[in-house]
Write a protein that holds these residues in place. Structure first.
Motif, PDB file in Angstrom:
ATOM      1  N   LEU A 295      38.014  26.988  41.606  1.00  0.00           N
ATOM      2  CA  LEU A 295      36.984  26.215  40.903  1.00  0.00           C
ATOM      3  C   LEU A 295      36.385  27.007  39.743  1.00  0.00           C
ATOM      4  O   LEU A 295      36.267  26.488  38.624  1.00  0.00           O
ATOM      5  CB  LEU A 295      35.885  25.784  41.873  1.00  0.00           C
ATOM      6  N   ILE A 296      36.022  28.255  39.967  1.00  0.00           N
ATOM      7  CA  ILE A 296      35.454  29.062  38.891  1.00  0.00           C
ATOM      8  C   ILE A 296      36.493  29.343  37.809  1.00  0.00           C
ATOM      9  O   ILE A 296      36.167  29.454  36.621  1.00  0.00           O
ATOM     10  CB  ILE A 296      34.873  30.389  39.449  1.00  0.00           C
ATOM     11  N   VAL A 297      37.754  29.426  38.206  1.00  0.00           N
ATOM     12  CA  VAL A 297      38.836  29.626  37.233  1.00  0.00           C
ATOM     13  C   VAL A 297      38.914  28.422  36.304  1.00  0.00           C
ATOM     14  O   VAL A 297      39.029  28.560  35.078  1.00  0.00           O
ATOM     15  CB  VAL A 297      40.185  29.844  37.960  1.00  0.00           C
ATOM     16  N   VAL A 298      38.836  27.230  36.890  1.00  0.00           N
ATOM     17  CA  VAL A 298      38.875  25.999  36.101  1.00  0.00           C
ATOM     18  C   VAL A 298      37.679  25.929  35.152  1.00  0.00           C
ATOM     19  O   VAL A 298      37.810  25.543  33.982  1.00  0.00           O
ATOM     20  CB  VAL A 298      38.902  24.775  37.041  1.00  0.00           C
ATOM     21  N   ILE A 299      36.504  26.308  35.634  1.00  0.00           N
ATOM     22  CA  ILE A 299      35.297  26.281  34.798  1.00  0.00           C
ATOM     23  C   ILE A 299      35.437  27.247  33.619  1.00  0.00           C
ATOM     24  O   ILE A 299      35.094  26.897  32.473  1.00  0.00           O
ATOM     25  CB  ILE A 299      34.054  26.639  35.647  1.00  0.00           C
ATOM     26  N   MET A 300      35.946  28.445  33.882  1.00  0.00           N
ATOM     27  CA  MET A 300      36.138  29.409  32.789  1.00  0.00           C
ATOM     28  C   MET A 300      37.174  28.909  31.795  1.00  0.00           C
ATOM     29  O   MET A 300      37.024  29.081  30.581  1.00  0.00           O
ATOM     30  CB  MET A 300      36.544  30.774  33.354  1.00  0.00           C
ATOM     31  N   MET A 301      38.227  28.287  32.290  1.00  0.00           N
ATOM     32  CA  MET A 301      39.247  27.740  31.393  1.00  0.00           C
ATOM     33  C   MET A 301      38.656  26.659  30.491  1.00  0.00           C
ATOM     34  O   MET A 301      38.924  26.597  29.291  1.00  0.00           O
ATOM     35  CB  MET A 301      40.413  27.171  32.208  1.00  0.00           C
ATOM     36  N   ALA A 302      37.831  25.800  31.069  1.00  0.00           N
ATOM     37  CA  ALA A 302      37.304  24.652  30.330  1.00  0.00           C
ATOM     38  C   ALA A 302      36.230  25.043  29.322  1.00  0.00           C
ATOM     39  O   ALA A 302      36.162  24.463  28.227  1.00  0.00           O
ATOM     40  CB  ALA A 302      36.744  23.627  31.315  1.00  0.00           C
ATOM     41  N   PHE A 303      35.403  26.047  29.643  1.00  0.00           N
ATOM     42  CA  PHE A 303      34.215  26.305  28.821  1.00  0.00           C
ATOM     43  C   PHE A 303      34.125  27.715  28.224  1.00  0.00           C
ATOM     44  O   PHE A 303      33.257  27.953  27.383  1.00  0.00           O
ATOM     45  CB  PHE A 303      32.956  26.034  29.653  1.00  0.00           C
ATOM     46  N   VAL A 304      34.992  28.629  28.636  1.00  0.00           N
ATOM     47  CA  VAL A 304      34.919  30.003  28.127  1.00  0.00           C
ATOM     48  C   VAL A 304      36.154  30.360  27.306  1.00  0.00           C
ATOM     49  O   VAL A 304      36.044  30.987  26.241  1.00  0.00           O
ATOM     50  CB  VAL A 304      34.748  31.012  29.287  1.00  0.00           C
ATOM     51  N   MET A 305      37.335  29.967  27.782  1.00  0.00           N
ATOM     52  CA  MET A 305      38.556  30.297  27.068  1.00  0.00           C
ATOM     53  C   MET A 305      38.650  29.481  25.767  1.00  0.00           C
ATOM     54  O   MET A 305      38.003  28.447  25.612  1.00  0.00           O
ATOM     55  CB  MET A 305      39.780  30.029  27.936  1.00  0.00           C
ATOM     56  N   LYS A 306      39.471  29.958  24.816  1.00  0.00           N
ATOM     57  CA  LYS A 306      39.519  29.350  23.485  1.00  0.00           C
ATOM     58  C   LYS A 306      40.831  28.631  23.174  1.00  0.00           C
ATOM     59  O   LYS A 306      40.867  27.777  22.294  1.00  0.00           O
ATOM     60  CB  LYS A 306      39.277  30.434  22.429  1.00  0.00           C
TER      61      LYS A 306
END
Length: 433
Positions: A295-306
């Protein structure tokens, strides 16, 4: 790295494939799933009866009013598993599954003592206790049911049956067909029970509990065996195989037995005996975004990664991830056969499980009570329900941070590589235009 992955794949996949198709492991999986809806209902009753803000007096009143909701479901889980094994094993051989289930259940009950002892040591006959039909009787139920179903199937296939004329109704013909296999199977278990009682001066329940069940549950409740199981879950998923189905079919009998032990202790107001149980495995691994705690991986992918790929996959996988469904990220990222993220994929669940075990062992955070929580229940809520405490959900939030820290540098590296690819594609398109 690629050579290592290829080598592991060549050796692991054939074994995993055979385990995934093993008749007996599939039967165990299906038998426990047969009991799943009943377990959910029983767990709901336990949660309602033991809400932490209720007084002891109110809990006692609710227990007396609604306690049979648990007694008739979770407390006699061995009955449902026994019938399920007989049913699904007979079905796998293309024999009548209903009679296979009934004969397996009856065989289990034949070797079950119909006696109990009072606190004063007085023996009372004609009593079937929930202790024999729950955690304590689980392995007896499994062993007896497998043997009984195999005997029934083999006798039926050998033609040792009563054949009725075609004009006889199907239900009647099937009943007569099962008579001889049933008599021989149940007679064999009756003789076995008599032998154990008369010659060994014990019963099959106590014999199997001390020689088989206790050693296996002691092994399965320890941290090393748990970490090995989680390691194989992650590795199997990495190669595109459903790790939970394969590993859980082996470990579920142990983890479910440990769960019932905890539930009995919780209901009695005693100290919970086990940290590792079925809810511990589900709530603190799958219950945080699916396999790999993503879940946290998905959140980082959606809102932190470029990079566009990670952002798109992250946003697509976010809604399912909230309910612990992570196939969109597993196959969309992809995680399967992606050497870049193999390390965090395997390391994060192992690190978090070790951390949680240490925290619960030290008494800092509560142990799951044995209540079964639907695996689709969102993060925090499932932890609170499983432990009957908000602190169970707080521990999950800490776990999420740990997973995020482990994953971040690997995600960042993958993000940079994707950005370079995006720039290269954009340049190519611009030149073409």
């Amino acid at each position: 790295m690629n050579k290592l992955i290829d080598s592991i794949s060549e050796k692991l996949l054939p074994v995993a494939g055979k385990l995934g198709q093993n008749r007996y492991l599939l039967v165990i999986r299906d038998a426990f799933m047969l009991a799943f809806p009943l377990t959910m209902f029983g767990s709901l009753i336990v949660v309602i009866n033991n809400l932490p803000f209720f007084s002891d007096e109110l809990k006692g009143t609710l227990g007396s009013l609604f306690g049979n909701g648990q007694n008739a479901t979770m407390s006699i889980m061995a009955i449902f598993v026994s019938f399920g094994i007989g049913y699904y094993l007979s079905q796998s051989y293309k024999e009548d599954p209903v009679f296979g289930g009934a004969i397996a259940l009856s065989s289990f009950l034949i070797v079950t003592p119909f006696t109990m002892f009072t606190e004063a040591g007085e023996e009372i006959g004609g009593v079937l206790t929930t202790a024999r039909l729950g955690a304590q009787g689980m392995f007896v139920a499994m062993i007896a049911s497998f043997i009984a179903a195999e005997i029934y199937v083999r006798l039926t296939k050998s033609g040792l049956t009563i054949k009725m004329p075609e004009q006889v109704p199907s239900a009647v013909a099937r009943s007569f067909s099962a008579v001889i296999p049933a008599i021989i199977t149940l007679g064999s278990f009756t003789l076995l029970n008599a032998f154990v009682n008369a010659v060994m001066n014990t019963n099959l329940h106590d014999l199997i509990f001390t020689t088989v069940q206790q050693p296996l549950t002691a092994l399965g409740s320890g941290l090393p065996a748990t970490l090995v199981a989680i390691f194989f879950v992650q590795i199997l998923w990495f190669f595109g195989l459903h790790g939970q189905v394969i590993v859980n079919s082996v470990m579920d009998p142990i983890w479910n037995t440990l769960m019932l032990d905890n539930l009995e202790a919780f209901e009695a107001g005693e100290t919970l005996p086990h940290i590792v149980t079925k809810p511990f495995i589900e709530i603190y691994t799958v219950g945080m975004g699916g396999s790999g705690m993503t879940l946290i991986v998905v959140i980082m992918m959606a809102f932190v990664m470029k990079s566009r790929q990670l952002k798109d996959v992250g946003r697509l996988a976010l809604a399912p991830g909230l309910f612990n469904v992570n196939e969109p990220v597993t196959f969309g990222m992809p995680i399967v056969l992606n050497a870049t993220i193999l390390i965090p994929w395997v390391l994060a669940p192992i690190a978090v499980t070790s951390f949680n075990y240490a925290m619960m062992s030290a008494g800092i955070f509560p142990i799951p009570t044995g209540v079964a929580v639907p695996w689709t229940m969102p993060l925090f809520f499932n932890g609170a329900l499983a432990t009957n405490s908000l602190m169970g959900g707080v521990l999950q939030l800490i776990d999420v941070v740990i997973v995020g820290i482990i994953w971040f540098p690997f995600l960042k590296a993958l993000d940079k590589a994707n950005l370079r690819d995006d720039i290269a594609v954009s340049s190519t398109v611009a030149e073409t235009e």
